[in-house]
Write an enzyme that holds these catalytic residues in place. Structure first.
Site, PDB file in Angstrom:
ATOM      1  CG  PHE A  31      60.519  31.883  14.699  1.00 38.54           C
ATOM      2  CD1 PHE A  31      59.205  32.309  14.763  1.00 38.54           C
ATOM      3  CD2 PHE A  31      61.219  32.056  13.517  1.00 38.54           C
ATOM      4  CE1 PHE A  31      58.595  32.913  13.673  1.00 38.54           C
ATOM      5  CE2 PHE A  31      60.611  32.661  12.422  1.00 38.54           C
ATOM      6  CZ  PHE A  31      59.303  33.090  12.504  1.00 38.54           C
TER       7      PHE A  31
ATOM      8  CG  ASP B 204      65.847  34.606  17.538  1.00 35.53           C
ATOM      9  OD1 ASP B 204      65.586  35.820  17.574  1.00 35.53           O
ATOM     10  OD2 ASP B 204      65.448  33.864  16.611  1.00 35.53           O
TER      11      ASP B 204
ATOM     12  CE1 TYR C 174      60.124  40.839  10.984  1.00 35.19           C
ATOM     13  CE2 TYR C 174      62.253  40.876   9.881  1.00 35.19           C
ATOM     14  CZ  TYR C 174      61.210  40.170  10.446  1.00 35.19           C
ATOM     15  OH  TYR C 174      61.259  38.803  10.484  1.00 35.19           O
ATOM     16  CE  LYS C 175      59.128  39.266  14.964  1.00 35.28           C
ATOM     17  NZ  LYS C 175      59.948  38.852  13.817  1.00 35.28           N
TER      18      LYS C 175
ATOM     19  NE  ARG D 108      52.407  37.130  17.650  1.00 33.89           N
ATOM     20  CZ  ARG D 108      53.568  36.999  17.008  1.00 33.89           C
ATOM     21  NH1 ARG D 108      54.533  36.252  17.527  1.00 33.89           N
ATOM     22  NH2 ARG D 108      53.765  37.582  15.841  1.00 33.89           N
TER      23      ARG D 108
END
Length: 416
Positions: free
Chosen positions: A129, A201, A226-227, A375
């Site tokens: 990422f 991560d 927040y995921k 996705r």
């Protein structure tokens, strides 16, 4: 999204037998929408909305500054950190909540390098990422490459690059594009054999994949709120520091909240001996309170049960896609072996962006990742098997009828 289609009996049975089915009622979900983007932004738990109102209308409005003590605002980073710790296999006092994932990466990266005075190379995965790579690049620009140098390797070549010259290994467990996962336990053990400090991560792992950071002897970890943790847009992030490192390293953002006695207001900085030294400035109470409440949806749930359902949702989706000739245009990028993938499916298609926009117009919210990836995220707390069935029907029509060629689906928006 239309629910006029007849749902097959076997799909209805899966939902009827779902032990997590009641959890759906703990979320606010817009009617006629199937949400397959919880791996980018989790939907709003009802408890989070109630907590936001309480913080604004009572704790801030009525209790004012006394809330730092009366409503335990000052303790929120630890309270929320410990709640997240229970989801990632960490004992109390090893996880703290605050700041963003990027800022926390900077902290733990600098701290990890401080444990390696004779080494300076940071190894990461090519295609990791971007913010993970950017943080290393930024620290290297600050310290100079004699103290921090970024090396990258493909996923297949990573383990071959582990040697005594590497100071830190920085990896994301779940590849944000393909969903392929790394074996944290195995890789951490191999790195430790070479004296390498490891940072993980967990942005696409926490709250959906079983993790045992303490047992796996992980050094440092970071993740967002927040995921899959459903803490809301821009929710505070978290970081994990193994107990053995908490008094042995120091992070560079030496803000007053990381001081061992912040309210003595000393001129000189003395880091807290615990994970609290990784705090920096005043915690964002609104966001952290909402995240605290959002985590209540995990009460009474075993992470293994979440993993079992997410894999079942994925298996159903893959099967339904494979049955439809028009969808043979989609190239599956996610590993076929369940234990090798996170809670998502990734399909490559030259028109992936437009297909995603067409899905959203049909009430199926998925997302796109450059250059050509559709996705689909599977959040087991609120998704139904019926949702997957209806989503694949919509996807089939969009691709078979080339609906994605419409100009309104071709126009790129600022956030993709």
């Amino acid at each position: 999204m239309s629910k006029s289609e007849v749902i097959p009996a076997d799909i209805k049975r899966l939902d009827a037998e779902d032990p997590l089915a009641e959890k759906r009622a703990e979320f606010y979900l817009p009617p006629s929408v199937v949400y397959l983007d919880g791996n980018s932004l989790g939907p709003m738990p009802i408890a989070a909305r109630a907590r936001a109102r309480s913080v604004v209308e009572r704790e801030w409005a009525d209790d004012l500054i006394t809330s730092w003590n009366v409503n335990r605002w000052i303790e929120l980073p630890t309270i929320v950190g410990d709640k997240i710790g229970r989801l990632i296999g960490a004992d109390s006092g090893k996880v703290i909540c605050g700041d963003s994932t990027s800022v926390n990466l900077f902290k733990v990266l600098a701290a990890a390098l401080s444990l390696q005075p004779k080494r300076f190379k940071v190894l990461s995965q090519r295609g990791n990422f971007p913010t993970d790579l950017y943080m290393v690049q930024g620290l290297a620009a600050l310290l100079g490459e004699s103290r921090c140098q970024l090396l990258t390797a493909s996923a297949d070549d990573l383990l071959d690059q582990l040697d005594e010259s590497i100071a830190v290994l920085l990896l994301t467990q779940v590849d944000f594009r393909t969903g392929k996962i790394h074996d944290i336990r195995k890789i951490t053990e191999l790195a430790h054999e070479k004296g390498i400090v490891v940072i993980w991560d967990l942005a696409h792992s926490a709250g959906v994949i079983p993790l045992w950071l303490d047992d796996w002897q992980v050094d440092f970890a970071v993740g967002c709120g927040y995921k899959f943790l459903n803490g809301g847009p821009g929710a505070p992030a978290f970081l994990y520091v193994a107990k053995r490192h908490q008094g042995a390293c120091q992070q560079p953002l030496s803000g007053w909240m990381g001081h061992r006695q912040p309210f003595e207001f000393s001129d000189d900085y003395h880091a807290h001996a615990s994970v609290k030294q990784f705090l920096c400035g005043t915690p964002g109470v609104l966001g952290m309170s909402v995240l605290d409440a959002a985590l209540s949806v995990f009460e009474g749930v075993q992470i293994q049960a979440l993993r079992k359902k997410s894999l079942a949702l994925i298996q159903l989706c893959r099967h339904l896609v494979s049955e439809r000739p028009a969808l043979s245009e989609l190239q599956l990028l996610t590993p076929e072996e369940p234990e090798q993938s996170g809670s998502q499916l990734a399909y490559a298609h030259s028109e992936a962006y437009a297909i995603c926009q067409a899905l959203i117009a049909r009430g199926v919210i998925a997302d796109f990742r450059a250059p050509n990836i559709l996705r689909l995220g599977f959040s087991p707390l609120f998704l139904r098997f019926e949702d997957i069935y209806l989503s694949v029907l919509a996807l089939d029509e969009i691709v078979a009828e080339r609906q994605y060629l419409s100009p309104r689906f071709q126009a790129r928006q600022a956030v993709t």
